[in-house]
Design a protein around this motif. Sequence first.
Motif, PDB file in Angstrom:
ATOM      1  N   THR A 132       0.839  -1.197   0.000  1.00 15.97           N
ATOM      2  CA  THR A 132       0.000   0.000   0.000  1.00 15.97           C
ATOM      3  C   THR A 132       0.874   1.246   0.000  1.00 15.97           C
ATOM      4  O   THR A 132       2.090   1.181   0.129  1.00 15.97           O
ATOM      5  N   GLY A 133       0.212   2.394  -0.112  1.00 13.79           N
ATOM      6  CA  GLY A 133       0.912   3.663   0.005  1.00 13.79           C
ATOM      7  C   GLY A 133       1.546   4.130  -1.285  1.00 13.79           C
ATOM      8  O   GLY A 133       1.278   3.615  -2.377  1.00 13.79           O
TER       9      GLY A 133
ATOM     10  N   GLU B 244       5.460   9.901   5.661  1.00 18.17           N
ATOM     11  CA  GLU B 244       4.335   9.210   6.294  1.00 18.17           C
ATOM     12  C   GLU B 244       4.398   9.401   7.808  1.00 18.17           C
ATOM     13  O   GLU B 244       5.484   9.443   8.386  1.00 18.17           O
TER      14      GLU B 244
ATOM     15  N   GLU C  17       2.846   4.921   8.482  1.00 17.25           N
ATOM     16  CA  GLU C  17       1.412   4.905   8.213  1.00 17.25           C
ATOM     17  C   GLU C  17       1.006   3.880   7.168  1.00 17.25           C
ATOM     18  O   GLU C  17       0.005   3.177   7.329  1.00 17.25           O
ATOM     19  N   ALA C  18       1.749   3.785   6.071  1.00 13.65           N
ATOM     20  CA  ALA C  18       1.374   2.847   5.009  1.00 13.65           C
ATOM     21  C   ALA C  18       1.358   1.411   5.525  1.00 13.65           C
ATOM     22  O   ALA C  18       0.533   0.603   5.102  1.00 13.65           O
TER      23      ALA C  18
ATOM     24  N   SER D   2       0.356   0.460   8.324  1.00 10.16           N
ATOM     25  CA  SER D   2      -0.854   0.235   9.119  1.00 10.16           C
ATOM     26  C   SER D   2      -2.081   0.017   8.257  1.00 10.16           C
ATOM     27  O   SER D   2      -3.140  -0.371   8.761  1.00 10.16           O
ATOM     28  N   TYR D   3      -1.974   0.274   6.952  1.00  8.79           N
ATOM     29  CA  TYR D   3      -3.121   0.097   6.061  1.00  8.79           C
ATOM     30  C   TYR D   3      -3.397  -1.371   5.777  1.00  8.79           C
ATOM     31  O   TYR D   3      -4.480  -1.723   5.313  1.00  8.79           O
ATOM     32  N   VAL D   4      -2.406  -2.218   6.030  1.00  8.10           N
ATOM     33  CA  VAL D   4      -2.583  -3.652   5.807  1.00  8.10           C
ATOM     34  C   VAL D   4      -3.010  -4.296   7.121  1.00  8.10           C
ATOM     35  O   VAL D   4      -2.223  -4.360   8.063  1.00  8.10           O
ATOM     36  N   PRO D   5      -4.259  -4.744   7.232  1.00 12.14           N
ATOM     37  CA  PRO D   5      -4.716  -5.351   8.497  1.00 12.14           C
ATOM     38  C   PRO D   5      -3.868  -6.555   8.870  1.00 12.14           C
ATOM     39  O   PRO D   5      -3.473  -7.352   8.012  1.00 12.14           O
TER      40      PRO D   5
END
Length: 320
Positions: free
Chosen positions: A100-101, A160, A241-242, A244-247
């Motif tokens: 992500t990101g 980020e 931050e990026a 943390s987008y992956v559960p």
Amino acid sequence: MTLIQLLSVAEHLNFRHAANALGVTQSSVSTRIKALEETLGIVLFERRHRGVRLTEAGRRFVAEVSGWIEQIDHAVRTAGAISDGTVGRLAIGLHGSIATGFLADLRRRYSADHPAIEQSIIEGPSSHTLAMIRDGKLDVAFIINVADVPDCHSRHLWSEALVIALPAAHPLVRLESLAWTDFVAENFLVRQGGAGPQVLEHIVRRVAEHGRSLRLHRRDVGRDTLMHMVAAGEGITLTHEAGSYVPFPGVVFRPIDDENEQARFSAVWSPHNRSPALRNLLDLATRMSRMDGLTIQAQTMPSLLPVETPGHHETGGVPL
């Protein structure tokens, strides 16, 4: 030129027609073919009143020449595609999630624009990827919080926010956001590789600012294994931050209210690398970085949006 004329005569079986197709004189074609036959010591064409016919040796020779011409043409087109950056390979070094990101968006857009460029991904710590850049084994590396590298070029592309990763059963999870005082005495888990050294340096500074003794365990594991350890309650960790987008099962990510620094990501490459594919990637990354900057500025500066007043109408966008 002589071989081109040879193929034209073999196609038209007529010197005059071949000359017309090439835009040259018939005598020029005839002279060159005769000189080629004398050089080879073989007769390529049987001359007739209304044209010519290939001899058996001529047919074999023309077939071989046609193959050579096709190979040369293919080589020229391939070299041209590589010089344009439309065909080839890019070796990319990194030490973070590419799911992500910004980096994930960059790779997707680059693949869409340049589908014939193979992206080879190599993951490792900054010191390792920088060494591979210098050795010419990597085209570019995306590194977090990199200082100036004297013998390499670098370009800051995106930033980020830092977030804290907690076990889902941790008491602090009930809070939507945290401050460093809430978890500075916790047991921190940090990777030895990847961005681990940079994360460790940041944690040490923050813990020292709060006058506490650092409780730390360094682990020679990948990101997924580190998150498994967090989920198991062995400690907490700091990430960007990026990430943390992956559960991740059993892990909860929370923002840090009093964290005023961000993870700064930069592209690093060798000044000796003249790869057009690399140039195209860096150009795209720079355009994306600028667009992200404009978006953030528009979102965080509402007072600069056009305001309509009597007798005056703004026709432009956000003034910069």
